[in-house]
Design a protein around this motif. Structure first.
Motif, PDB file in Angstrom:
ATOM      1  N   GLY A  22       0.828  -1.215   0.000  1.00 46.24           N
ATOM      2  CA  GLY A  22       0.000   0.000   0.000  1.00 46.24           C
ATOM      3  C   GLY A  22       0.854   1.252   0.000  1.00 46.24           C
ATOM      4  N   ILE A  23       1.967   1.200   0.730  1.00 46.94           N
ATOM      5  CA  ILE A  23       2.860   2.366   0.779  1.00 46.94           C
ATOM      6  C   ILE A  23       3.537   2.587  -0.585  1.00 46.94           C
ATOM      7  CG2 ILE A  23       5.040   3.199   1.811  1.00 46.94           C
ATOM      8  CD1 ILE A  23       2.591   3.627   3.617  1.00 46.94           C
ATOM      9  N   ILE A  24       3.913   1.505  -1.230  1.00 45.88           N
ATOM     10  CA  ILE A  24       4.528   1.645  -2.569  1.00 45.88           C
ATOM     11  C   ILE A  24       3.522   2.277  -3.537  1.00 45.88           C
ATOM     12  CG2 ILE A  24       5.468   0.382  -4.571  1.00 45.88           C
ATOM     13  CD1 ILE A  24       7.363   0.352  -2.244  1.00 45.88           C
ATOM     14  N   ASP A  25       2.273   1.800  -3.492  1.00 44.88           N
ATOM     15  CA  ASP A  25       1.247   2.365  -4.389  1.00 44.88           C
ATOM     16  C   ASP A  25       1.073   3.853  -4.120  1.00 44.88           C
ATOM     17  OD1 ASP A  25       0.836  -0.079  -5.476  1.00 44.88           O
ATOM     18  OD2 ASP A  25      -1.090  -0.472  -4.467  1.00 44.88           O
ATOM     19  N   GLN A  26       1.034   4.204  -2.832  1.00 45.36           N
ATOM     20  CA  GLN A  26       0.859   5.624  -2.482  1.00 45.36           C
ATOM     21  C   GLN A  26       2.054   6.452  -2.980  1.00 45.36           C
ATOM     22  OE1 GLN A  26       1.289   7.674   1.626  1.00 45.36           O
ATOM     23  NE2 GLN A  26      -0.712   6.681   1.684  1.00 45.36           N
ATOM     24  N   ALA A  27       3.265   5.902  -2.801  1.00 46.39           N
ATOM     25  CA  ALA A  27       4.472   6.624  -3.244  1.00 46.39           C
ATOM     26  C   ALA A  27       4.434   6.831  -4.754  1.00 46.39           C
ATOM     27  CB  ALA A  27       5.713   5.840  -2.843  1.00 46.39           C
ATOM     28  N   ARG A  28       4.032   5.774  -5.457  1.00 47.58           N
ATOM     29  CA  ARG A  28       3.973   5.877  -6.927  1.00 47.58           C
ATOM     30  C   ARG A  28       3.009   6.987  -7.350  1.00 47.58           C
ATOM     31  NH1 ARG A  28       6.710   2.080  -9.279  1.00 47.58           N
ATOM     32  NH2 ARG A  28       6.374   0.212  -8.033  1.00 47.58           N
ATOM     33  N   ARG A  29       1.880   7.031  -6.647  1.00 45.56           N
ATOM     34  CA  ARG A  29       0.864   8.042  -6.982  1.00 45.56           C
ATOM     35  C   ARG A  29       1.408   9.447  -6.691  1.00 45.56           C
ATOM     36  NH1 ARG A  29      -5.219   8.835  -5.170  1.00 45.56           N
ATOM     37  NH2 ARG A  29      -5.560  10.565  -6.608  1.00 45.56           N
ATOM     38  N   MET A  30       2.046   9.599  -5.510  1.00 45.01           N
ATOM     39  CA  MET A  30       2.645  10.893  -5.152  1.00 45.01           C
ATOM     40  C   MET A  30       3.642  11.339  -6.226  1.00 45.01           C
ATOM     41  SD  MET A  30       2.307  12.587  -2.161  1.00 45.01           S
ATOM     42  CE  MET A  30       1.219  12.373  -0.760  1.00 45.01           C
ATOM     43  N   ILE A  31       4.465  10.382  -6.664  1.00 48.66           N
ATOM     44  CA  ILE A  31       5.510  10.727  -7.644  1.00 48.66           C
ATOM     45  C   ILE A  31       4.881  11.024  -9.002  1.00 48.66           C
ATOM     46  CG2 ILE A  31       7.517   9.815  -8.895  1.00 48.66           C
ATOM     47  CD1 ILE A  31       8.146   8.245  -6.242  1.00 48.66           C
ATOM     48  N   ASP A  32       3.896  10.208  -9.394  1.00 48.12           N
ATOM     49  CA  ASP A  32       3.232  10.451 -10.683  1.00 48.12           C
ATOM     50  C   ASP A  32       2.572  11.827 -10.702  1.00 48.12           C
ATOM     51  OD1 ASP A  32       4.026   8.017 -11.541  1.00 48.12           O
ATOM     52  OD2 ASP A  32       2.055   7.032 -11.350  1.00 48.12           O
ATOM     53  N   LEU A  33       1.920  12.175  -9.577  1.00 48.23           N
ATOM     54  CA  LEU A  33       1.180  13.446  -9.539  1.00 48.23           C
ATOM     55  C   LEU A  33       2.101  14.653  -9.394  1.00 48.23           C
ATOM     56  CD1 LEU A  33      -1.838  12.610  -7.172  1.00 48.23           C
ATOM     57  CD2 LEU A  33      -1.956  13.145  -9.618  1.00 48.23           C
ATOM     58  N   HIS A  34       3.132  14.499  -8.562  1.00 49.93           N
ATOM     59  CA  HIS A  34       3.903  15.691  -8.159  1.00 49.93           C
ATOM     60  C   HIS A  34       5.398  15.609  -8.471  1.00 49.93           C
ATOM     61  CE1 HIS A  34       0.213  16.813  -6.148  1.00 49.93           C
ATOM     62  NE2 HIS A  34       0.245  15.727  -5.410  1.00 49.93           N
ATOM     63  N   MET A  79      10.198   0.442   4.362  1.00 48.99           N
ATOM     64  CA  MET A  79      11.313   1.268   3.885  1.00 48.99           C
ATOM     65  C   MET A  79      12.166   0.484   2.881  1.00 48.99           C
ATOM     66  SD  MET A  79      10.489   4.007   5.288  1.00 48.99           S
ATOM     67  CE  MET A  79      11.730   5.023   4.507  1.00 48.99           C
ATOM     68  N   ARG A  80      12.376  -0.809   3.178  1.00 46.16           N
ATOM     69  CA  ARG A  80      13.163  -1.626   2.221  1.00 46.16           C
ATOM     70  C   ARG A  80      12.416  -1.762   0.905  1.00 46.16           C
ATOM     71  NH1 ARG A  80      15.020  -5.981   6.561  1.00 46.16           N
ATOM     72  NH2 ARG A  80      16.897  -4.949   7.324  1.00 46.16           N
ATOM     73  N   ALA A  81      11.097  -1.885   1.003  1.00 48.48           N
ATOM     74  CA  ALA A  81      10.309  -2.001  -0.237  1.00 48.48           C
ATOM     75  C   ALA A  81      10.415  -0.705  -1.048  1.00 48.48           C
ATOM     76  CB  ALA A  81       8.856  -2.307   0.109  1.00 48.48           C
ATOM     77  N   LEU A  82      10.393   0.440  -0.346  1.00 49.30           N
ATOM     78  CA  LEU A  82      10.532   1.720  -1.061  1.00 49.30           C
ATOM     79  C   LEU A  82      11.903   1.797  -1.743  1.00 49.30           C
ATOM     80  CD1 LEU A  82       8.939   4.197   1.541  1.00 49.30           C
ATOM     81  CD2 LEU A  82       8.100   3.771  -0.786  1.00 49.30           C
ATOM     82  N   ALA A  83      12.948   1.370  -0.994  1.00 50.14           N
ATOM     83  CA  ALA A  83      14.302   1.419  -1.565  1.00 50.14           C
ATOM     84  C   ALA A  83      14.391   0.531  -2.801  1.00 50.14           C
ATOM     85  CB  ALA A  83      15.328   1.000  -0.513  1.00 50.14           C
ATOM     86  N   GLY A  84      13.694  -0.614  -2.748  1.00 47.69           N
ATOM     87  CA  GLY A  84      13.725  -1.522  -3.895  1.00 47.69           C
ATOM     88  C   GLY A  84      12.943  -0.962  -5.075  1.00 47.69           C
ATOM     89  N   ALA A  85      11.812  -0.327  -4.778  1.00 52.30           N
ATOM     90  CA  ALA A  85      10.949   0.163  -5.860  1.00 52.30           C
ATOM     91  C   ALA A  85      11.481   1.453  -6.487  1.00 52.30           C
ATOM     92  CB  ALA A  85       9.539   0.403  -5.317  1.00 52.30           C
TER      93      ALA A  85
END
Ligand code: GKR
Ligand code: MG
Length: 406
Positions: A157-169, A190-196
């Motif tokens: 869920g955090i990865i999806d949210q990060a992707r959306r934040m990055i896509d939008l902004h 945090m590790r998942a974010l670093a990987g993604a």
């Protein structure tokens, strides 16, 4: 040029159910907007906390600042302190003064035809990078339809949210509000974010939810993953214990919050980065001074945020542009709240950054219709204070906000 009126308007605006170490954001966040009127009718804008006590204090100082020159912010600061008296702490006084100071600077800039950044020494950067602020969240508020952001309660869920934040902004760094789930789950996020998002600067901020031992454990587990670790544990002394073994810098907006709190933090080498916030450091000029303090002691500087609207964002952007060592991407809650903004042209991030508004003043106009709507919502809500814990207890009556939790 004299101040002829100070119009104080409390507002309530929509806020998603964002989780933190003390509970969850309520459906409405509170804020105050001031319109500082000078002779001739020109208006300077300021924004700050919507807590009842701040509103009451603004009302108290209102009469005393009417008649002062809008250029005399040092004298106005002394007047605010004197009117509020010895029972109000310096921190509480700064929260009131900062709102007025920003409105004075906006008015000064408009009178002189220059942007606020020029009143702070001029811009050392033409755009200010912000960081994408990720939160664990429910799909929607209880008994309400899901909001557009959806649920984020695990790494996916955090990865999806990060992707959306990055896509939008277009954000080029990310921060996760932690202190919600057991540390191993947040480490996994945090590790998942670093990987993604390879190479993306990453931060986590549990707002003091971890013991010293847990903080040391997380620091070990996230070595090489984090740009900085923000407020893992409460108190300056506890932060120093963690800093002594952590491989990454420690950052804070909880233990260094005022000039009085700097000496101990420096003596103990408790933090390496201070998150400034003009709302409690006493305005834009004092934030600029914090830059000099950080320089003196070799501390880095970033910026803290709380739920806010576009007048605050404009002020944050001007001061960040004028502060050379405020070199980390700043925090902002704006993407969570921008649909309810009171400025005439809401901000749009480009590649995760904002261009410094060209001015004059803060460079934002006031959407009077939106101001009236949010003011009505404030009155109808009957709300006067933020209550993340009480709101969480509606869902989980046993919720215990005592920190450290883990
Ligand atoms: O909005 O829930 C929140 C945050 O936890 C906020 O209240 C914090 O003050 O963002 C802030 C922080 O960096 O500590
Ligand atoms: Mg923080």
């Amino acid at each position: 040029m004299k101040i002829s009126d100070l119009i104080i308007t409390p507002l309530a605006f929509a806020d998603p159910p964002l989780l933190n170490s003390t509970g969850v954001h309520e459906p409405l966040a509170l804020r105050t907007v001031v319109q500082l009127v000078v002779d001739g009718g020109l208006v300077g804008l300021g924004e700050g906390s919507g807590e009842r006590e701040v509103l009451d204090r603004l009302e108290l100082v209102r009469a005393a600042i009417i008649g002062q020159s809008v250029f005399d912010t040092s004298a106005i600061e002394l007047i605010v302190a004197a009117v509020l008296g010895p029972d109000v702490t310096p921190l509480q006084k700064r929260a009131v003064f900062s709102i007025i100071e920003v409105a004075c600077l906006d008015a000064q800039g408009k009178l002189l035809g220059v942007p606020v950044v020029d009143l702070l020494g001029g811009a050392v950067r033409s755009e200010v990078p912000y960081s994408g602020y990720l939160f664990y969240k429910w799909a929607g508020h209880p008994d309400a339809v899901a909001d557009g952001w959806g649920e984020a309660l695990d790494p996916a869920g955090i990865i999806d949210q990060a992707r959306r934040m990055i896509d939008l902004h277009g954000f080029r760094s990310l921060k996760l509000k932690g202190g919600v789930f057991p540390p191993d789950e947040e480490i996994a996020a945090m590790r998942a974010l670093a990987g993604a998002f390879p190479g993306m600067p990453l931060r986590i901020d549990p707002n003091g939810a971890w013991s010293v031992e847990t903080s040391k454990y997380v620091a070990r587990e996230l070595a090489g993953v984090l740009e900085y670790l923000e407020d893992p544990t409460l108190t300056t002394a506890a932060m120093a214990e963690v800093a002594a073994v952590a491989s990454m810098p420690l950052a804070t907006n909880m233990c260094v919050i005022s000039p009085e709190t700097v000496p101990e933090a420096v003596r103990l080498n408790a933090v390496q980065i201070v998150l400034s916030d003009h709302h409690y450091w006493g305005g834009l000029r004092h934030t600029r001074e914090l830059g000099a303090i950080c320089d003196t002691f070799g501390l880095g500087m970033s910026m803290h945020s709380n739920s806010h609207l576009g007048i605050s964002l404009a002020a944050m952007t001007h001061v960040a542009a004028a502060t050379p060592n405020l070199a980390y991407a700043c925090d902002t809650h704006y993407p969570w709240n921008s649909l309810d903004d009171v400025v005439t042209t809401p901000f749009e991030f480009v590649d995760g950054a904002l261009a410094v508004p060209a001015g004059p003043g803060l460079g934002v106009g006031l959407n009077e219709a939106k101001l009236a709507e949010l003011s009505r919502r404030y009155v109808e809500s009957g709300r006067t204070t933020r209550a993340d814990t009480a709101y969480m207890r509606l869902v989980d009556p046993a919720y215990d906000p005592t920190l450290p939790r883990f």
